[in-house]
Design a protein around this motif. Structure first.
Motif, PDB file in Angstrom:
ATOM      1  N   PRO A 170       0.828  -1.210   0.000  1.00  0.00           N
ATOM      2  CA  PRO A 170       0.000   0.000   0.000  1.00  0.00           C
ATOM      3  C   PRO A 170       0.865   1.263   0.000  1.00  0.00           C
ATOM      4  O   PRO A 170       2.024   1.238   0.423  1.00  0.00           O
ATOM      5  CB  PRO A 170      -0.781  -0.106   1.316  1.00  0.00           C
ATOM      6  N   ASP A 171       0.299   2.347  -0.484  1.00  0.00           N
ATOM      7  CA  ASP A 171       0.987   3.635  -0.443  1.00  0.00           C
ATOM      8  C   ASP A 171       1.413   3.936   0.986  1.00  0.00           C
ATOM      9  O   ASP A 171       0.681   3.665   1.938  1.00  0.00           O
ATOM     10  CB  ASP A 171       0.080   4.753  -0.945  1.00  0.00           C
ATOM     11  N   GLY A 172       2.602   4.489   1.123  1.00  0.00           N
ATOM     12  CA  GLY A 172       3.100   4.888   2.435  1.00  0.00           C
ATOM     13  C   GLY A 172       3.864   3.805   3.169  1.00  0.00           C
ATOM     14  O   GLY A 172       4.441   4.064   4.229  1.00  0.00           O
ATOM     15  N   VAL A 173       3.877   2.580   2.653  1.00  0.00           N
ATOM     16  CA  VAL A 173       4.639   1.492   3.276  1.00  0.00           C
ATOM     17  C   VAL A 173       6.016   1.451   2.630  1.00  0.00           C
ATOM     18  O   VAL A 173       6.140   1.369   1.406  1.00  0.00           O
ATOM     19  CB  VAL A 173       3.917   0.138   3.118  1.00  0.00           C
ATOM     20  N   ASP A 174       7.045   1.529   3.457  1.00  0.00           N
ATOM     21  CA  ASP A 174       8.400   1.507   2.937  1.00  0.00           C
ATOM     22  C   ASP A 174       8.707   0.139   2.342  1.00  0.00           C
ATOM     23  O   ASP A 174       8.437  -0.884   2.982  1.00  0.00           O
ATOM     24  CB  ASP A 174       9.399   1.840   4.048  1.00  0.00           C
ATOM     25  N   PRO A 175       9.282   0.071   1.145  1.00  0.00           N
ATOM     26  CA  PRO A 175       9.554  -1.219   0.510  1.00  0.00           C
ATOM     27  C   PRO A 175      10.589  -2.075   1.235  1.00  0.00           C
ATOM     28  O   PRO A 175      10.702  -3.268   0.952  1.00  0.00           O
ATOM     29  CB  PRO A 175      10.023  -0.850  -0.900  1.00  0.00           C
ATOM     30  N   CYS A 176      11.322  -1.492   2.169  1.00  0.00           N
ATOM     31  CA  CYS A 176      12.263  -2.273   2.986  1.00  0.00           C
ATOM     32  C   CYS A 176      11.770  -2.415   4.427  1.00  0.00           C
ATOM     33  O   CYS A 176      12.487  -2.947   5.280  1.00  0.00           O
ATOM     34  CB  CYS A 176      13.644  -1.633   2.958  1.00  0.00           C
ATOM     35  N   GLY A 177      10.569  -1.920   4.719  1.00  0.00           N
ATOM     36  CA  GLY A 177      10.020  -2.024   6.074  1.00  0.00           C
ATOM     37  C   GLY A 177      10.773  -1.176   7.081  1.00  0.00           C
ATOM     38  O   GLY A 177      10.744  -1.455   8.281  1.00  0.00           O
ATOM     39  N   GLU A 178      11.408  -0.113   6.635  1.00  0.00           N
ATOM     40  CA  GLU A 178      12.285   0.677   7.507  1.00  0.00           C
ATOM     41  C   GLU A 178      11.541   1.352   8.655  1.00  0.00           C
ATOM     42  O   GLU A 178      12.129   1.632   9.693  1.00  0.00           O
ATOM     43  CB  GLU A 178      13.042   1.722   6.671  1.00  0.00           C
ATOM     44  N   ASN A 179      10.262   1.571   8.496  1.00  0.00           N
ATOM     45  CA  ASN A 179       9.481   2.200   9.567  1.00  0.00           C
ATOM     46  C   ASN A 179       8.809   1.170  10.475  1.00  0.00           C
ATOM     47  O   ASN A 179       7.891   1.505  11.225  1.00  0.00           O
ATOM     48  CB  ASN A 179       8.425   3.130   8.965  1.00  0.00           C
ATOM     49  N   GLY A 180       9.250  -0.086  10.391  1.00  0.00           N
ATOM     50  CA  GLY A 180       8.698  -1.142  11.239  1.00  0.00           C
ATOM     51  C   GLY A 180       7.444  -1.786  10.683  1.00  0.00           C
ATOM     52  O   GLY A 180       6.773  -2.530  11.387  1.00  0.00           O
ATOM     53  N   GLU A 181       7.137  -1.546   9.416  1.00  0.00           N
ATOM     54  CA  GLU A 181       5.940  -2.140   8.820  1.00  0.00           C
ATOM     55  C   GLU A 181       6.025  -3.660   8.776  1.00  0.00           C
ATOM     56  O   GLU A 181       5.022  -4.356   8.925  1.00  0.00           O
ATOM     57  CB  GLU A 181       5.734  -1.624   7.382  1.00  0.00           C
ATOM     58  N   PHE A 182       7.232  -4.174   8.551  1.00  0.00           N
ATOM     59  CA  PHE A 182       7.432  -5.623   8.501  1.00  0.00           C
ATOM     60  C   PHE A 182       8.890  -5.945   8.804  1.00  0.00           C
ATOM     61  O   PHE A 182       9.767  -5.088   8.743  1.00  0.00           O
ATOM     62  CB  PHE A 182       7.020  -6.214   7.146  1.00  0.00           C
ATOM     63  N   HIS A 183       9.111  -7.222   9.156  1.00  0.00           N
ATOM     64  CA  HIS A 183      10.450  -7.767   9.378  1.00  0.00           C
ATOM     65  C   HIS A 183      10.552  -9.054   8.566  1.00  0.00           C
ATOM     66  O   HIS A 183       9.538  -9.712   8.312  1.00  0.00           O
ATOM     67  CB  HIS A 183      10.696  -8.053  10.859  1.00  0.00           C
ATOM     68  N   THR A 184      11.770  -9.408   8.183  1.00  0.00           N
ATOM     69  CA  THR A 184      11.951 -10.545   7.289  1.00  0.00           C
ATOM     70  C   THR A 184      12.991 -11.532   7.803  1.00  0.00           C
ATOM     71  O   THR A 184      13.745 -11.242   8.727  1.00  0.00           O
ATOM     72  CB  THR A 184      12.418 -10.065   5.892  1.00  0.00           C
ATOM     73  N   PHE A 185      13.038 -12.663   7.139  1.00  0.00           N
ATOM     74  CA  PHE A 185      14.093 -13.661   7.312  1.00  0.00           C
ATOM     75  C   PHE A 185      14.656 -13.944   5.926  1.00  0.00           C
ATOM     76  O   PHE A 185      13.947 -14.431   5.041  1.00  0.00           O
ATOM     77  CB  PHE A 185      13.534 -14.943   7.926  1.00  0.00           C
ATOM     78  N   ALA A 186      15.938 -13.623   5.719  1.00  0.00           N
ATOM     79  CA  ALA A 186      16.610 -13.930   4.457  1.00  0.00           C
ATOM     80  C   ALA A 186      17.060 -15.380   4.502  1.00  0.00           C
ATOM     81  O   ALA A 186      17.721 -15.805   5.448  1.00  0.00           O
ATOM     82  CB  ALA A 186      17.803 -13.003   4.253  1.00  0.00           C
ATOM     83  N   TRP A 187      16.702 -16.135   3.458  1.00  0.00           N
ATOM     84  CA  TRP A 187      17.016 -17.557   3.471  1.00  0.00           C
ATOM     85  C   TRP A 187      17.861 -18.014   2.276  1.00  0.00           C
ATOM     86  O   TRP A 187      18.337 -19.154   2.241  1.00  0.00           O
ATOM     87  CB  TRP A 187      15.744 -18.394   3.583  1.00  0.00           C
ATOM     88  N   ASN A 188      18.086 -17.125   1.331  1.00  0.00           N
ATOM     89  CA  ASN A 188      18.938 -17.477   0.196  1.00  0.00           C
ATOM     90  C   ASN A 188      19.408 -16.195  -0.475  1.00  0.00           C
ATOM     91  O   ASN A 188      18.763 -15.153  -0.355  1.00  0.00           O
ATOM     92  CB  ASN A 188      18.189 -18.354  -0.809  1.00  0.00           C
ATOM     93  N   GLY A 189      20.511 -16.291  -1.169  1.00  0.00           N
ATOM     94  CA  GLY A 189      21.039 -15.152  -1.887  1.00  0.00           C
ATOM     95  C   GLY A 189      22.522 -15.323  -2.128  1.00  0.00           C
ATOM     96  O   GLY A 189      23.125 -16.326  -1.732  1.00  0.00           O
ATOM     97  N   PRO A 190      23.125 -14.324  -2.764  1.00  0.00           N
ATOM     98  CA  PRO A 190      24.543 -14.449  -3.110  1.00  0.00           C
ATOM     99  C   PRO A 190      25.471 -14.552  -1.908  1.00  0.00           C
ATOM    100  O   PRO A 190      26.595 -15.041  -2.037  1.00  0.00           O
ATOM    101  CB  PRO A 190      24.832 -13.181  -3.918  1.00  0.00           C
ATOM    102  N   MET A 191      25.018 -14.145  -0.734  1.00  0.00           N
ATOM    103  CA  MET A 191      25.867 -14.221   0.462  1.00  0.00           C
ATOM    104  C   MET A 191      25.769 -15.576   1.159  1.00  0.00           C
ATOM    105  O   MET A 191      26.498 -15.841   2.101  1.00  0.00           O
ATOM    106  CB  MET A 191      25.510 -13.093   1.443  1.00  0.00           C
ATOM    107  N   PHE A 192      24.886 -16.454   0.672  1.00  0.00           N
ATOM    108  CA  PHE A 192      24.669 -17.766   1.281  1.00  0.00           C
ATOM    109  C   PHE A 192      25.368 -18.860   0.481  1.00  0.00           C
ATOM    110  O   PHE A 192      25.337 -18.849  -0.750  1.00  0.00           O
ATOM    111  CB  PHE A 192      23.175 -18.096   1.328  1.00  0.00           C
ATOM    112  N   SER A 193      25.954 -19.828   1.175  1.00  0.00           N
ATOM    113  CA  SER A 193      26.559 -20.980   0.506  1.00  0.00           C
ATOM    114  C   SER A 193      25.498 -21.994   0.097  1.00  0.00           C
ATOM    115  O   SER A 193      25.755 -22.841  -0.769  1.00  0.00           O
ATOM    116  CB  SER A 193      27.581 -21.647   1.426  1.00  0.00           C
ATOM    117  N   ARG A 194      24.333 -21.893   0.702  1.00  0.00           N
ATOM    118  CA  ARG A 194      23.217 -22.800   0.406  1.00  0.00           C
ATOM    119  C   ARG A 194      21.928 -22.151   0.899  1.00  0.00           C
ATOM    120  O   ARG A 194      21.956 -21.329   1.817  1.00  0.00           O
ATOM    121  CB  ARG A 194      23.415 -24.134   1.101  1.00  0.00           C
ATOM    122  N   PRO A 195      20.797 -22.530   0.301  1.00  0.00           N
ATOM    123  CA  PRO A 195      19.521 -22.023   0.817  1.00  0.00           C
ATOM    124  C   PRO A 195      19.194 -22.665   2.166  1.00  0.00           C
ATOM    125  O   PRO A 195      19.652 -23.769   2.474  1.00  0.00           O
ATOM    126  CB  PRO A 195      18.491 -22.438  -0.235  1.00  0.00           C
TER     127      PRO A 195
END
Length: 191
Positions: free
Chosen positions: A143-168
């Protein structure tokens, strides 16, 4: 990796991610883990004393001279962190500071970061977002006004894969519950 863990529930504070997944995340990134247990409930005074003591111990154990934060633009949070680290021998670093969050979110996804929303503030974002993948579809639906990175505390995440990971990190999204004014998606380890 440095984070706080709710000692009562053995989960990352605010994100509500199980400690077993946190340990897998550290292993997959090849970083040593400093999981700091905090009581529940925890006053700000208790939190600050625990962090002061833990950072002092970590500084010796890991020869740590810097602490990197993922903060993006909240000046008061940055000032708080800088004040609390002043005189500790550990300099704060803010490597993502000032990058426009819409650009950063798209870049992270394009470069292969895979994450899931584990905590949603339903006053800022519909509860149905809990458990969703952090992907372009999610960004399109914010929605409008929600930061796409959740910087205002709208949401929190768990990163489970990406270039910094040796495995998912294998997991499934389990039960979604509302507690203490937030909506949490439980991530269940697989394997």
């Amino acid at each position: 990796m440095l984070t706080t863990v709710n000692a009562e529930f053995d989960r990352v504070a605010m994100h509500a991610v199980r400690s077993s997944l946190l340990r897998e995340q550290a292993e997959a990134t090849g970083l040593p883990l400093l999981a700091i247990p905090i009581p529940w409930p925890c006053s700000n005074e208790e939190y600050e004393e625990i962090m002061r003591r833990s950072l002092a111990e970590a500084g010796e154990r890991f020869e740590m001279t810097h602490v990197a934060f993922g903060d993006l633009f909240l000046e008061d949070i940055r000032a708080y962190r800088e004040t609390k680290l002043a005189g500790t021998g550990r300099d704060p670093r803010f490597p993502l500071w000032g990058i426009p969050t819409d650009e950063l979110a798209r870049q992270m996804i394009a470069e292969g970061l895979e994450a899931v929303l584990t905590c949603v503030d339903p006053r800022r974002l519909p509860a149905s977002f809990a458990g969703r993948a952090f992907d372009q579809s999610l960004l399109n639906d914010l929605p409008d006004g929600v930061d796409p990175c959740g910087e205002n505390g709208e949401f929190h995440t768990f990163a489970w894969n990406g270039p910094m990971f040796s495995r998912p990190i294998a997991h499934t999204v389990g039960e979604v519950v509302e507690r203490e004014g937030f909506v949490f998606a439980d991530l269940i380890p697989e394997g």
